[in-house]
Design a protein around this motif. Structure first.
Motif, PDB file in Angstrom:
ATOM      1  N   VAL A  27      13.467  -0.263  17.897  1.00  0.00           N
ATOM      2  CA  VAL A  27      14.123  -0.905  16.755  1.00  0.00           C
ATOM      3  C   VAL A  27      13.159  -0.843  15.570  1.00  0.00           C
ATOM      4  O   VAL A  27      12.047  -1.348  15.648  1.00  0.00           O
ATOM      5  N   TYR A  28      13.620  -0.213  14.476  1.00  0.00           N
ATOM      6  CA  TYR A  28      12.782   0.013  13.304  1.00  0.00           C
ATOM      7  C   TYR A  28      13.557  -0.321  12.038  1.00  0.00           C
ATOM      8  O   TYR A  28      14.781  -0.359  12.038  1.00  0.00           O
ATOM      9  N   PHE A  29      12.825  -0.517  10.942  1.00  0.00           N
ATOM     10  CA  PHE A  29      13.433  -0.455   9.620  1.00  0.00           C
ATOM     11  C   PHE A  29      12.685   0.623   8.859  1.00  0.00           C
ATOM     12  O   PHE A  29      11.544   0.951   9.179  1.00  0.00           O
ATOM     13  N   ILE A  30      13.356   1.232   7.885  1.00  0.00           N
ATOM     14  CA  ILE A  30      12.744   2.328   7.131  1.00  0.00           C
ATOM     15  C   ILE A  30      12.666   1.993   5.654  1.00  0.00           C
ATOM     16  O   ILE A  30      13.466   1.215   5.130  1.00  0.00           O
ATOM     17  N   ILE A  31      11.677   2.627   5.020  1.00  0.00           N
ATOM     18  CA  ILE A  31      11.512   2.545   3.566  1.00  0.00           C
ATOM     19  C   ILE A  31      11.368   3.974   3.052  1.00  0.00           C
ATOM     20  O   ILE A  31      10.586   4.758   3.597  1.00  0.00           O
ATOM     21  N   ILE A  32      12.142   4.294   2.012  1.00  0.00           N
ATOM     22  CA  ILE A  32      12.092   5.629   1.414  1.00  0.00           C
ATOM     23  C   ILE A  32      11.861   5.479  -0.084  1.00  0.00           C
ATOM     24  O   ILE A  32      12.568   4.725  -0.749  1.00  0.00           O
ATOM     25  N   LYS A  33      10.870   6.203  -0.593  1.00  0.00           N
ATOM     26  CA  LYS A  33      10.654   6.223  -2.046  1.00  0.00           C
ATOM     27  C   LYS A  33      11.677   7.168  -2.661  1.00  0.00           C
ATOM     28  O   LYS A  33      11.952   8.240  -2.118  1.00  0.00           O
ATOM     29  N   THR A  34      12.206   6.770  -3.805  1.00  0.00           N
ATOM     30  CA  THR A  34      13.224   7.589  -4.441  1.00  0.00           C
ATOM     31  C   THR A  34      13.173   7.424  -5.958  1.00  0.00           C
ATOM     32  O   THR A  34      12.662   6.425  -6.469  1.00  0.00           O
ATOM     33  N   GLU A  35      13.714   8.390  -6.647  1.00  0.00           N
ATOM     34  CA  GLU A  35      13.852   8.340  -8.098  1.00  0.00           C
ATOM     35  C   GLU A  35      15.253   7.883  -8.486  1.00  0.00           C
ATOM     36  O   GLU A  35      15.565   7.793  -9.670  1.00  0.00           O
TER      37      GLU A  35
ATOM     38  N   TYR B  71       5.258  10.511  -0.209  1.00  0.00           N
ATOM     39  CA  TYR B  71       6.695  10.475  -0.449  1.00  0.00           C
ATOM     40  C   TYR B  71       7.504  10.562   0.833  1.00  0.00           C
ATOM     41  O   TYR B  71       8.715  10.577   0.798  1.00  0.00           O
ATOM     42  N   TYR B  72       6.835  10.641   1.965  1.00  0.00           N
ATOM     43  CA  TYR B  72       7.549  10.685   3.230  1.00  0.00           C
ATOM     44  C   TYR B  72       8.127   9.311   3.542  1.00  0.00           C
ATOM     45  O   TYR B  72       7.513   8.296   3.226  1.00  0.00           O
ATOM     46  N   PRO B  73       9.283   9.255   4.179  1.00  0.00           N
ATOM     47  CA  PRO B  73       9.817   7.953   4.588  1.00  0.00           C
ATOM     48  C   PRO B  73       8.871   7.286   5.578  1.00  0.00           C
ATOM     49  O   PRO B  73       8.167   7.950   6.328  1.00  0.00           O
ATOM     50  N   LYS B  74       8.865   5.983   5.573  1.00  0.00           N
ATOM     51  CA  LYS B  74       8.000   5.241   6.484  1.00  0.00           C
ATOM     52  C   LYS B  74       8.864   4.303   7.300  1.00  0.00           C
ATOM     53  O   LYS B  74       9.761   3.663   6.765  1.00  0.00           O
ATOM     54  N   ARG B  75       8.593   4.239   8.595  1.00  0.00           N
ATOM     55  CA  ARG B  75       9.351   3.320   9.428  1.00  0.00           C
ATOM     56  C   ARG B  75       8.408   2.319  10.068  1.00  0.00           C
ATOM     57  O   ARG B  75       7.268   2.636  10.398  1.00  0.00           O
ATOM     58  N   TYR B  76       8.909   1.122  10.233  1.00  0.00           N
ATOM     59  CA  TYR B  76       8.140   0.022  10.799  1.00  0.00           C
ATOM     60  C   TYR B  76       8.830  -0.464  12.065  1.00  0.00           C
ATOM     61  O   TYR B  76      10.034  -0.712  12.064  1.00  0.00           O
ATOM     62  N   LYS B  77       8.054  -0.625  13.103  1.00  0.00           N
ATOM     63  CA  LYS B  77       8.603  -1.036  14.397  1.00  0.00           C
ATOM     64  C   LYS B  77       8.766  -2.552  14.431  1.00  0.00           C
ATOM     65  O   LYS B  77       7.836  -3.304  14.150  1.00  0.00           O
ATOM     66  N   ILE B  78       9.946  -2.993  14.808  1.00  0.00           N
ATOM     67  CA  ILE B  78      10.238  -4.414  14.963  1.00  0.00           C
ATOM     68  C   ILE B  78      10.032  -4.813  16.424  1.00  0.00           C
ATOM     69  O   ILE B  78       9.368  -5.791  16.733  1.00  0.00           O
TER      70      ILE B  78
ATOM     71  N   ASP C  46       0.829  -1.212   0.000  1.00  0.00           N
ATOM     72  CA  ASP C  46       0.000   0.000   0.000  1.00  0.00           C
ATOM     73  C   ASP C  46       0.858   1.254   0.000  1.00  0.00           C
ATOM     74  O   ASP C  46       0.573   2.227  -0.707  1.00  0.00           O
ATOM     75  N   TYR C  47       1.917   1.256   0.817  1.00  0.00           N
ATOM     76  CA  TYR C  47       2.810   2.412   0.879  1.00  0.00           C
ATOM     77  C   TYR C  47       3.477   2.640  -0.482  1.00  0.00           C
ATOM     78  O   TYR C  47       3.557   3.774  -0.961  1.00  0.00           O
ATOM     79  N   ALA C  48       3.942   1.575  -1.121  1.00  0.00           N
ATOM     80  CA  ALA C  48       4.617   1.700  -2.419  1.00  0.00           C
ATOM     81  C   ALA C  48       3.662   2.203  -3.496  1.00  0.00           C
ATOM     82  O   ALA C  48       4.058   2.947  -4.388  1.00  0.00           O
ATOM     83  N   ALA C  49       2.390   1.832  -3.409  1.00  0.00           N
ATOM     84  CA  ALA C  49       1.417   2.239  -4.422  1.00  0.00           C
ATOM     85  C   ALA C  49       0.845   3.634  -4.163  1.00  0.00           C
ATOM     86  O   ALA C  49       0.281   4.249  -5.066  1.00  0.00           O
TER      87      ALA C  49
END
Length: 180
Positions: A60-68, A49-56, A42-45
């Protein structure tokens, strides 16, 4: 749209969501379930454009950033920054700053929020108090209005008082009209 993923020192740049999910699945600490997978898709679609972080786990998190960016090097050197948003905000800031020095003689109402040093009579000690000062004055520009207000206050308040920048949010002005 490419995705940059990072979990501590593990990072990658992928070109589709399936590669992102397989990268995250390869990390043992990340419990990849159908809810997490659906949220990442859903985030990718989305148009966000803000970075998204997911709590483990706690802190402790991992992040996803959309980029060109087409490569990790381009991403690291920030070559794929979205210029439309950055350009628009720079233009707005530049026009706001140019309005401060535009020569427009007349009456201005200036409001200044500053830190005033006052003595507490009970203890004899000094403290900073937030103070608002509003004045109407003749000036040639908003910058001139600010300068006149600060000059007026400097002679009437403790010299340790702190005045904000003319460019900041603590100075506001309104043009009232041309003087006669």
């Amino acid at each position: 749209m490419n995705l940059y993923l990072r979990y501590f020192d593990k990072e990658t740049l992928v070109f589709n969501v399936d590669d992102a999910i397989s990268f995250l699945s390869s990390i043992p600490e990340i419990d990849m379930d159908e809810h997490l997978e659906a949220d990442i898709r859903d985030y990718a679609a989305s148009n966000v454009y803000y970075p998204k972080r997911y709590k483990i786990r706690p802190r402790v998190y991992f992040i996803i950033i959309k980029t060109e960016a087409a490569s990790m090097l381009d991403f690291k050197q920030k070559k794929a920054v979205r210029p439309t948003i950055a350009g628009e905000s720079r233009e707005a800031a530049a026009s706001a700053l140019s309005r401060l020095v535009d020569d427009r003689p007349g009456w201005y109402e200036g409001a200044l929020d500053f830190k005033r040093v006052v003595m507490i009579p009970a203890t004899g000690k000094f403290e900073y108090r937030d103070t608002r000062f509003v004045a109407q004055c003749k000036a040639n520009s908003p910058q001139d209005c600010y300068d006149r207000i600060v000059e007026h206050l400097r002679g009437r308040v403790d010299s340790r008082s702190q005045f904000p920048s003319v460019k900041g949010k603590n100075f506001r002005y309104k043009y009232l009209g041309y003087w006669k």
